[in-house]
Write a protein that holds these residues in place. Sequence first.
Motif, PDB file in Angstrom:
ATOM      1  N   ALA A   1      50.194  -4.889 181.625  1.00  8.45           N
ATOM      2  CA  ALA A   1      49.953  -3.198 181.854  1.00  8.45           C
ATOM      3  C   ALA A   1      51.072  -2.794 182.521  1.00  8.45           C
ATOM      4  N   MET A   2      51.883  -3.811 183.343  1.00  7.32           N
ATOM      5  CA  MET A   2      53.020  -3.580 184.736  1.00  7.32           C
ATOM      6  C   MET A   2      54.373  -3.292 183.908  1.00  7.32           C
ATOM      7  N   ALA A   3      54.488  -3.772 182.797  1.00  6.30           N
ATOM      8  CA  ALA A   3      55.879  -4.246 182.124  1.00  6.30           C
ATOM      9  C   ALA A   3      56.028  -3.521 180.751  1.00  6.30           C
ATOM     10  N   ALA A   4      54.214  -3.160 180.135  1.00  7.23           N
ATOM     11  CA  ALA A   4      54.840  -2.702 178.561  1.00  7.23           C
ATOM     12  C   ALA A   4      55.869  -1.030 178.453  1.00  7.23           C
ATOM     13  N   ASN A   5      55.708  -0.265 179.202  1.00  9.00           N
ATOM     14  CA  ASN A   5      56.420   0.339 178.958  1.00  9.00           C
ATOM     15  C   ASN A   5      57.905   0.697 179.347  1.00  9.00           C
ATOM     16  N   ALA A   6      58.651  -0.788 179.652  1.00  7.33           N
ATOM     17  CA  ALA A   6      60.132  -0.859 180.139  1.00  7.33           C
ATOM     18  C   ALA A   6      60.380  -2.152 179.200  1.00  7.33           C
ATOM     19  N   ILE A   7      59.646  -2.315 177.913  1.00 12.63           N
ATOM     20  CA  ILE A   7      60.831  -2.985 176.941  1.00 12.63           C
ATOM     21  C   ILE A   7      59.505  -2.845 175.883  1.00 12.63           C
ATOM     22  N   SER A   8      60.614  -2.907 174.801  1.00  8.69           N
ATOM     23  CA  SER A   8      60.089  -3.120 173.500  1.00  8.69           C
ATOM     24  C   SER A   8      58.952  -4.057 172.484  1.00  8.69           C
ATOM     25  N   PRO A   9      57.501  -4.190 172.592  1.00  5.55           N
ATOM     26  CA  PRO A   9      56.471  -4.796 172.041  1.00  5.55           C
ATOM     27  C   PRO A   9      57.261  -6.261 171.960  1.00  5.55           C
ATOM     28  N   LEU A  10      58.454  -6.128 170.336  1.00  2.00           N
ATOM     29  CA  LEU A  10      58.483  -6.956 170.026  1.00  2.00           C
ATOM     30  C   LEU A  10      59.888  -7.711 170.496  1.00  2.00           C
ATOM     31  N   ALA A  11      60.810  -6.870 171.127  1.00  6.32           N
ATOM     32  CA  ALA A  11      61.464  -8.177 171.763  1.00  6.32           C
ATOM     33  C   ALA A  11      61.210  -8.276 173.338  1.00  6.32           C
ATOM     34  N   LEU A  12      59.838  -8.507 173.756  1.00 15.20           N
ATOM     35  CA  LEU A  12      59.182  -8.949 174.434  1.00 15.20           C
ATOM     36  C   LEU A  12      58.956 -10.747 174.551  1.00 15.20           C
ATOM     37  N   ASN A  13      57.869 -10.133 173.335  1.00 11.51           N
ATOM     38  CA  ASN A  13      57.644 -11.216 172.657  1.00 11.51           C
ATOM     39  C   ASN A  13      57.746 -12.016 171.908  1.00 11.51           C
ATOM     40  N   ALA A  14      59.599 -11.529 171.769  1.00  8.42           N
ATOM     41  CA  ALA A  14      60.442 -12.613 170.607  1.00  8.42           C
ATOM     42  C   ALA A  14      60.843 -13.631 171.539  1.00  8.42           C
TER      43      ALA A  14
ATOM     44  N   VAL B   1      60.712 -17.522 165.074  1.00  9.46           N
ATOM     45  CA  VAL B   1      60.623 -16.611 163.909  1.00  9.46           C
ATOM     46  C   VAL B   1      61.165 -15.417 163.423  1.00  9.46           C
ATOM     47  N   MET B   2      59.914 -15.397 163.407  1.00  7.03           N
ATOM     48  CA  MET B   2      59.473 -13.839 162.907  1.00  7.03           C
ATOM     49  C   MET B   2      59.753 -12.743 163.673  1.00  7.03           C
ATOM     50  N   LEU B   3      59.005 -13.232 164.479  1.00  9.12           N
ATOM     51  CA  LEU B   3      59.206 -12.040 165.352  1.00  9.12           C
ATOM     52  C   LEU B   3      61.071 -11.530 165.853  1.00  9.12           C
ATOM     53  N   THR B   4      61.621 -12.618 166.146  1.00  5.38           N
ATOM     54  CA  THR B   4      63.316 -12.079 166.090  1.00  5.38           C
ATOM     55  C   THR B   4      63.775 -11.784 165.019  1.00  5.38           C
ATOM     56  N   VAL B   5      63.482 -11.954 163.429  1.00  7.02           N
ATOM     57  CA  VAL B   5      63.497 -11.403 162.200  1.00  7.02           C
ATOM     58  C   VAL B   5      63.378 -10.250 162.510  1.00  7.02           C
ATOM     59  N   VAL B   6      61.466  -9.490 162.505  1.00  6.56           N
ATOM     60  CA  VAL B   6      61.466  -8.597 162.424  1.00  6.56           C
ATOM     61  C   VAL B   6      61.750  -7.540 163.855  1.00  6.56           C
ATOM     62  N   GLY B   7      62.023  -8.117 164.817  1.00  9.71           N
ATOM     63  CA  GLY B   7      62.401  -7.521 166.291  1.00  9.71           C
ATOM     64  C   GLY B   7      64.000  -7.608 166.538  1.00  9.71           C
ATOM     65  N   TRP B   8      64.933  -7.412 165.460  1.00  9.52           N
ATOM     66  CA  TRP B   8      66.336  -8.074 165.794  1.00  9.52           C
ATOM     67  C   TRP B   8      66.632  -7.241 166.225  1.00  9.52           C
ATOM     68  N   GLY B   9      66.697  -5.464 166.253  1.00  5.63           N
ATOM     69  CA  GLY B   9      66.557  -3.813 166.338  1.00  5.63           C
ATOM     70  C   GLY B   9      66.730  -3.853 167.368  1.00  5.63           C
ATOM     71  N   ASP B  10      65.371  -4.255 168.308  1.00  4.55           N
ATOM     72  CA  ASP B  10      65.045  -4.026 169.141  1.00  4.55           C
ATOM     73  C   ASP B  10      65.545  -4.823 170.321  1.00  4.55           C
ATOM     74  N   LEU B  11      65.465  -5.718 169.957  1.00  5.30           N
ATOM     75  CA  LEU B  11      66.472  -7.318 170.783  1.00  5.30           C
ATOM     76  C   LEU B  11      68.026  -6.449 170.973  1.00  5.30           C
ATOM     77  N   ARG B  12      68.445  -5.836 169.928  1.00  2.81           N
ATOM     78  CA  ARG B  12      69.500  -5.779 170.538  1.00  2.81           C
ATOM     79  C   ARG B  12      69.973  -4.731 171.083  1.00  2.81           C
TER      80      ARG B  12
END
Length: 291
Positions: free
Chosen positions: A26-39, A194-205
Amino acid sequence: MRSAQLGHLAMLLFSLLVAGSFALGAMAANAISPLALNAVRFWIAVIVIGVVMLATTGLQRDAAKAPWRYVILAGFFTIYFVLMFEGLKTAPPVSAAAVFTLTPILSAGFGWLLLRQVLSPRMGFALAIGALGAIWVIFRADLAAILRFQIGQGEWIYFWGCMAHAAYTPLVRKLNRGEPAIVFTFGTLLVGAVMLTVVGWGDLRATDWVGLPQIVWITILYTAIFASAATFTLLQFAALRLPSSKVMAYTYLTPSWVIIWGAALGGGWPPAIVLAGVGLTVIALVLLLKE
């Protein structure tokens, strides 16, 4: 110690570790995309579990048979984690933890569909009490909101994640072919990463990794090591030894642990009237675990 007792001990530790992810998430959720964090956390968890696996059981060749099993399990669990952090953007940690306590009754339903595990009347009564306690906390003890069925957006998003989590538990038992829990966990985590990296590649970059607040890195490391690697293993270990409904019964402890975590992190205590709902979830746990 008997196999079932070890399963109960694993789930007690599971509930404590999961609660920490609500408080920190809850303290970090609004500072980063959920896809990027979980990847990122999944890849860290893959490394941690991989090292432990190689040092203990090793990677058996048979574990690679029917890789579609890991795709199914990883799909359900990645959905759960992404929706959890999306929900925590607006849902208070205790409310989100209360939503999580609905997973036992959902898991019992999936347990019947997938494994034909029958729910006894006493267990059904216990799940109903737990659900009542969860609803009381989710609606913040507001009877008018309950009558209007006015659910917060974050809680609603996270509910669908909990549906995926509830299906995951009986699927572990159905799809496991004798692999050790840690090997099965490694396969699930690897495919999930692998799934999260593929789906969240845009958020990671797009993420400014250098400029992230410290709490985000703390959350990533905690959730990777304790709320991913450890809880994956604990959940799969317990799911092979206990019925699905009893495995998920320990989620009823999560709101209590979250309250303790929140107080320890300086967040204070919720109103006493809300704590009454938490008390109902603890009663449900006791009823579910009684032989």
